[in-house]
Design a protein around this motif. Structure first.
Motif, PDB file in Angstrom:
ATOM      1  N   LEU C 123       5.805   6.809   4.595  1.00  0.00           N
ATOM      2  CA  LEU C 123       6.230   5.954   3.481  1.00  0.00           C
ATOM      3  C   LEU C 123       6.122   4.462   3.779  1.00  0.00           C
ATOM      4  CD1 LEU C 123       9.088   8.208   2.167  1.00  0.00           C
ATOM      5  CD2 LEU C 123       7.090   7.473   0.867  1.00  0.00           C
ATOM      6  N   ILE C 127       4.017   1.836   1.387  1.00  0.00           N
ATOM      7  CA  ILE C 127       4.651   0.729   0.678  1.00  0.00           C
ATOM      8  C   ILE C 127       4.316  -0.593   1.356  1.00  0.00           C
ATOM      9  CG2 ILE C 127       6.864  -0.063  -0.273  1.00  0.00           C
ATOM     10  CD1 ILE C 127       7.822   2.801  -0.175  1.00  0.00           C
ATOM     11  N   TYR C 129       4.709  -1.637   4.571  1.00  0.00           N
ATOM     12  CA  TYR C 129       5.591  -2.173   5.607  1.00  0.00           C
ATOM     13  C   TYR C 129       5.102  -1.716   6.970  1.00  0.00           C
ATOM     14  CZ  TYR C 129       9.073  -2.982   1.892  1.00  0.00           C
ATOM     15  OH  TYR C 129       9.729  -3.402   0.768  1.00  0.00           O
ATOM     16  N   LEU C 135      13.345  -1.716   6.531  1.00  0.00           N
ATOM     17  CA  LEU C 135      13.348  -0.586   5.597  1.00  0.00           C
ATOM     18  C   LEU C 135      12.590   0.627   6.143  1.00  0.00           C
ATOM     19  CD1 LEU C 135      12.931  -2.276   2.103  1.00  0.00           C
ATOM     20  CD2 LEU C 135      14.747  -0.700   2.753  1.00  0.00           C
ATOM     21  N   GLN C 137      13.129   1.990   8.979  1.00  0.00           N
ATOM     22  CA  GLN C 137      13.988   2.769   9.880  1.00  0.00           C
ATOM     23  C   GLN C 137      14.225   4.181   9.380  1.00  0.00           C
ATOM     24  OE1 GLN C 137      17.676   1.031  11.337  1.00  0.00           O
ATOM     25  NE2 GLN C 137      16.766  -0.993  11.007  1.00  0.00           N
ATOM     26  N   GLY C 138      13.955   5.140  10.246  1.00  0.00           N
ATOM     27  CA  GLY C 138      14.167   6.542   9.892  1.00  0.00           C
ATOM     28  C   GLY C 138      13.009   7.152   9.122  1.00  0.00           C
ATOM     29  N   GLU C 139      12.036   6.347   8.718  1.00  0.00           N
ATOM     30  CA  GLU C 139      10.944   6.841   7.878  1.00  0.00           C
ATOM     31  C   GLU C 139       9.607   6.923   8.609  1.00  0.00           C
ATOM     32  OE1 GLU C 139      11.546   7.837   4.881  1.00  0.00           O
ATOM     33  OE2 GLU C 139      12.986   6.549   3.847  1.00  0.00           O
TER      34      GLU C 139
END
Lengths: 359, 132, 563
Positions: C123, C127, C129, C135, C137-139
């Motif tokens: 993700l 998007i 990044y 944002l 983090q964890g993805e």
């Protein structure tokens, strides 16, 4: 006393205390009213700005950008965003805050979504007192975003010191502003999404409305000619539209206060263009209103309306609940049976409600 | 005047699959609740601050990307940091059953997986509110 | 419509038959009062030649409305011989964790007989990044592979011959950047851009309505898309520059007709944007491709693909005046319906996927991804992926469905469904035109609202038991937690961030900066953005850096809440 400590926490800027107070006001808790009684003694400092306009005009995005502009000036900003409650279930989906979430973690910003809870006119019943609570909590600006479902949302004028009326090109209705019948409440007019085709035309339409209204007010233009003028610029008008234009123009003209011609601005909330100018215009309106005394008159009118509707509501509640409610039913039966006349029965009931302090 | 249950519905993390969040938002509204919808890409900080300002009784979050073990506990930690102990926190989305005990240990009151009827969520909220 | 044929406007036996059946159903009622398709459209008890629509007129009506495969209006397919020539491309969407891990999975899939790659990005990548963005983090590496820079892309395609394999990349908002990286890696492999085959999804409009991985507002997003069209028409002629996607619209809860209508409405918007940007419809028209879902209602789904082909051919010919037959052909990829998978009794999903895949084949798909049984629970394991691929191979080699072209044509039911879906699609297309086109309709929330209404109705039908989903609201069993799910190593994020920081140390940062300034200037003007993006990518500017430059110029999209 608990109300004292709650009030002190609100004044100290405790976010949870403020949030809980607004919930109490929404739910009509007597404890919350006690807190408000204490807060009422504080001077009113905040400028209350109402933002209203048809659905899809970009009110929330505009509010988001206004928050940013006001924050840049160091002001603290509170937002009350009203969305409609479902008339069937009483539930609501409150989605305005979605556009403002970048400010959620800013300690200088407080955003609260309110459901209309059956109240018409674009705001909820608790909006008045919630705005006052935000003032007491030290927010320099309180922005009220009305429901925006396209009804005539005129109640915001009773709460707000300055009303921003947002229009937008290309909603498929050229004279939507007039049709909405809310021209007379605007202090600052905004044509948002100004990058779209037709923006300049909407600006011209609004200006011509306002000029015509001003001419009417001065008595230099007869009403019939005003309608013709408008008809010529926005033509062709249907009979209904002509009637609406006429009524709106007359409503503005009837206003005793010969205020300045409201500014008509263009914004593009998506990019933030024009928002600085809007914030300036809002500040200018407030200064002018304060100088001319119209702010005071408006607040007096707002308080009168608030008081009146509160009395009606409380009497209505007292007539439907408890002792008053029972007596009302008994008296209604007596009137129906011809045992007593309605006038005498109502006199008794009013006495009971007032003495009992039920209302 | 009737007290309304206020539910903050949010999608933490980056996944854009909000069908479930929107269906549950609508079902809660149709059950008479007031739903504050904050939408996609919410950080735990945004969710918690919004829930406090909105005086929400419930925070309902959905994640389909697999970031739940990271993001859900951040929300309950932040709530605890701010001294908020009366908000019911719920999770939903594609969440392996093995992760549920961990999440419950972190203060997520319930985790609703794919196929959960909206009624089950509604009943759970009504039965488990932390404030009256 | 031609009237040379004779319409069978009466069937003498039908009236008496109906009367007879009505009598018997009065005593023995049917299972339910109303029968509906998977999308909730009414289904009659019996279909007859009367339901064939224009084709009921006989020969000429048939030729106009149904016709021949490879010929206008392409109802029966875009090739003359369809799967008798060669099977559809079996393309399994895959990617997770780091470029190294995903590279291994691609090589596994190629060994197993997959014929095209399909890259899933995580993700943050989708998007725009970098992996070290807050944002992210964890993805990082969760739903696909993490790509921060050209360095990751080089690893991803290491040892994979880019001139031989066709690669589909599910990337939208930053599609230009990932395409630039693909071109740059190929260059390093010694493969010229003109030799590359593949697809980028590049369909931003459905991100706003259904999938949520948008970055920029509609207008600059459309510019990026038309810039890609123009660049590829010149430099990457075999590349499918867009995959206009109904898949996610359906996943978000739309009906079959809405899937067709909203996808084609998006298609119209892209064509209009490209024409407005000065391109000729026949220059980019042949490179447009589509992406549809496959749900469980076999006949409705087959009809959906047939209707979509017919409507698109008419739009391109009549509305846009396309001359090249390739511009008129709706070529599409299909993925079986993720939202139809149940977390309960996951093995049952193998059967669902088989039915859905069969629908796609009977509907004439050009490529197909079959979902794995465990995808309602987690990313699929290798074993599940193999079963999913075998499902396609069984349909291809054992079912007989691939032996003739468009085998369901002429079915009274299927032709009637095809006509109905076409009619409903035209109705929606007209309404969307009335709102000012797809972009405006999306900005006003119209499309989102229609989809959500369908999604909610569907959910309520399941909850009332009116719609049965096996294992979910009927035929349930008590089951333990599923075993052996794929878990992405949580340390992936840290590793990726470390790699990224090391890269930023060793690259030529002055060159990066210069290339980003050039991009900023280009974005503020109206030059094609592909060349400056490729230049930045070559210097190992990261995806996040490039997208940040564009965010600065274009702003970011904010959705509105629609319910």
């Amino acid at each position: 006393m608990e109300a004292d400590s709650r009030a002190a926490r609100v004044v100290a800027g405790e976010v949870r205390a403020l949030a809980r107070l607004i919930t109490g006001l929404e739910n009509g808790e007597s404890q919350a009213n006690l807190v408000m009684r204490i807060l009422a003694a504080r001077p009113r400092r905040a400028q209350v700005i109402g933002i209203t306009g048809p659905p899809g005009s970009g009110k929330s995005t505009l509010t988001d950008k206004m928050i940013a502009a006001l924050r840049k000036r160091g002001a603290r900003v509170g937002i009350l965003a009203v969305d409609p409650s479902s008339p069937f279930t009483g539930g609501a989906i409150l989605g305005d805050r979605l556009r403002m979430q970048d400010h959620a973690t800013d300690p200088g910003v407080f955003i609260r979504s309110l459901a209309s809870r059956g109240h018409l006119g674009g705001i909820s019943r608790a909006t008045h007192s919630a705005a006052r609570a935000l003032d007491a909590a030290g927010y320099d600006f309180v922005i009220i975003e009305t429901v925006g479902v396209g009804q005539s949302e005129v109640d915001v004028v009773r709460v707000a010191d300055t009303v921003v009326l947002v229009a937008v090109p290309g909603l498929g209705d050229d004279i939507q502003v007039i049709k909405a019948g809310i021209m007379e409440i605007g202090d600052v007019f905004v044509v948002n999404k100004a990058d779209r085709d037709g923006a300049d035309r909407v600006v011209r339409e609004i200006r011509s409305m306002l000029e015509t209204a001003a001419a009417l007010r001065r008595g230099s233009l007869p009403v019939r000619a005003a309608v013709d003028t408008l008809g010529g610029r926005i033509a062709p008008l249907s009979a209904d539209q002509e009637h609406a234009a006429w009524a709106a123009a007359r409503a503005v003209a009837a206003e005793a206060d010969a205020r300045l011609m409201p500014p008509v601005l263009k914004t593009n909330a998506g990019t933030g263009e024009g928002v600085e100018a809007l914030v300036e215009a809002v500040a200018a309106h407030r200064r002018a209103a304060q100088a001319s005394g119209s702010l005071e008159a408006r607040r007096l009118e707002g308080a009168r309306t608030e008081l009146r509707s509160l009395v009606e509501e409380r009497l209505d509640a007292a007539l439907n609940e408890g002792e008053g409610g029972q007596r009302a039913i008994a008296l209604a039966k007596a009137v129906a049976a011809g045992e007593v006349d309605a006038w005498t029965a109502s006199t008794e009931l009013i006495g009971l409600l007032i003495q009992g302090g039920k209302a | 005047m009737e007290k309304k249950i206020r539910v903050l519905v949010a999608k933490p993390g980056l996944d854009g699959h909000d069908r479930g969040a929107k269906v549950i938002a609508r079902a809660l509204r149709d059950d008479g609740m007031e739903v504050i919808y904050t939408g996609l890409r919410q950080t735990p900080e945004q969710i918690v601050d919004a829930a406090i300002q909105e005086d929400a009784d419930v925070i309902a979050m959905s994640i389909l990307s697999g970031a739940h073990n990271h993001l859900f506990p951040r929300v309950t930690e932040l709530l605890a940091d701010k001294g908020v102990d009366d908000v019911l926190v719920l999770g939903g989305g594609v969440i392996p059953e093995d992760d549920i005990p961990f999440l419950k240990g972190k203060g997520i009151a319930a985790v609703f997986g794919p196929g959960t009827p909206t009624k089950a969520t509604i009943e759970f909220i009504r039965a488990n509110l932390k404030r009256s | 419509m031609s009237d040379t044929g004779k319409r069978p406007d009466s069937l003498p036996g039908l009236g008496p038959w109906n009367a007879c059946v009505d009598k018997s159903t009065a005593r023995f009622p049917e299972r339910r009062k109303d029968f509906v398709t998977g999308s909730g459209a009414p289904v009659a008890r019996l279909y007859t030649p009367l339901d064939l629509g224009p084709a009921a007129f006989g020969g000429a009506g048939y030729e106009e409305s149904i016709g021949y495969p490879g010929e206008y209006p392409y109802t029966r397919g875009v090739q003359n011989t369809m799967f008798r020539g060669r099977f559809w491309t079996m393309r399994q969407y895959a990617g997770f964790s780091t470029a190294e891990e995903s590279n291994k999975r691609y090589k596994f899939l190629l060994e197993q007989g997959t014929t095209g790659l399909s890259v899933a990005f995580d993700l943050p990548t989708q998007i725009g990044y970098d992996s070290d963005h807050p944002l992210s983090q964890g993805e990082v590496g969760k739903v696909g592979v993490a790509i921060d820079s050209l360095a990751d892309m080089e690893i991803l395609f290491d040892g994979i011959p880019m001139d031989k394999v066709s690669t589909s990349m599910t990337i939208n908002a930053p599609a230009a950047v990932l395409l630039a990286m693909y071109v740059a890696v190929a260059e390093k492999q010694g493969v010229g851009a003109d030799k590359l085959n593949g697809t980028i999804q590049n369909d931003i409009l459905k991100e706003y309505v259904a999938r949520g991985t948008y970055i920029f507002p509609p207008e600059p997003s459309m510019r990026l898309i038309t810039d890609i069209f123009a660049y590829c028409a010149k430099d990457v002629p075999n590349w499918n520059t867009i995959s206009i996607s109904g898949y996610h619209i359906r996943e978000a809860g739309s009906t079959a007709s809405q899937e067709v209508a909203f996808t084609l409405a998006d298609g119209v918007a892209y064509v209009e944007a490209a024409i407005k940007a000065g391109l000729d419809v026949d220059d980019f028209g042949p490179r447009l491709s589509f992406f549809f879902n496959a749900h469980n209602d076999l006949f409705e789904e087959v009809a959906k693909y047939r209707a979509a082909r017919r409507v698109w051919a008419k739009i391109m010919k009549e509305r846009f005046g396309a001359k090249n037959p390739k511009s008129l052909m709706l070529r599409f990829h299909t993925q079986t319906g993720g939202s139809t998978l149940t977390a309960q009794q996951p093995d049952n999903n193998v059967v669902r996927v088989a039915i859905q895949a069969l629908a796609a084949v009977l509907g004439g798909t050009q490529s197909l991804h079959t979902n794995s049984r465990d995808e309602a629970l987690a990313l699929p394991t290798e074993e599940s992926v193999r079963i999913a691929l075998r499902t396609q191979q069984i349909i291809a080699n054992e079912s007989g469905a691939a032996e003739t072209v468009d085998p369901l044509a002429g079915s009274y039911y299927v032709e009637s469904l095809t006509n109905r879906i076409e009619d409903e699609a035209w109705t929606y297309l007209k309404r969307i035109d009335g709102l000012g086109g797809a972009v405006r309709a999306i900005e006003q929330g119209y499309v989102q609202q229609e989809i959500q209404d369908s999604a909610y109705a569907y959910q309520m039908a399941i909850e009332s038991g009116d719609r049965v989903v096996v294992g979910l609201n009927k035929f349930q069993v008590k089951e333990g937690p599923p075993k052996g799910l794929l878990r992405v190593d949580p340390a992936v994020g840290e590793r990726q961030v470390a790699k990224l920081h090391a890269l930023k140390e060793r690259r030529d940062n002055a060159a990066v900066k210069a290339s980003l300034v050039a991009l900023d200037l280009a974005a503020k003007g109206d030059a094609n953005l592909m060349p400056p993006i490729i230049e930045a990518v070559r210097h190992y500017a990261t995806l996040g850096e490039i997208c940040d430059v564009l965010r600065g110029v274009f702003g970011e999209y904010r959705p509105s809440a629609m319910f």
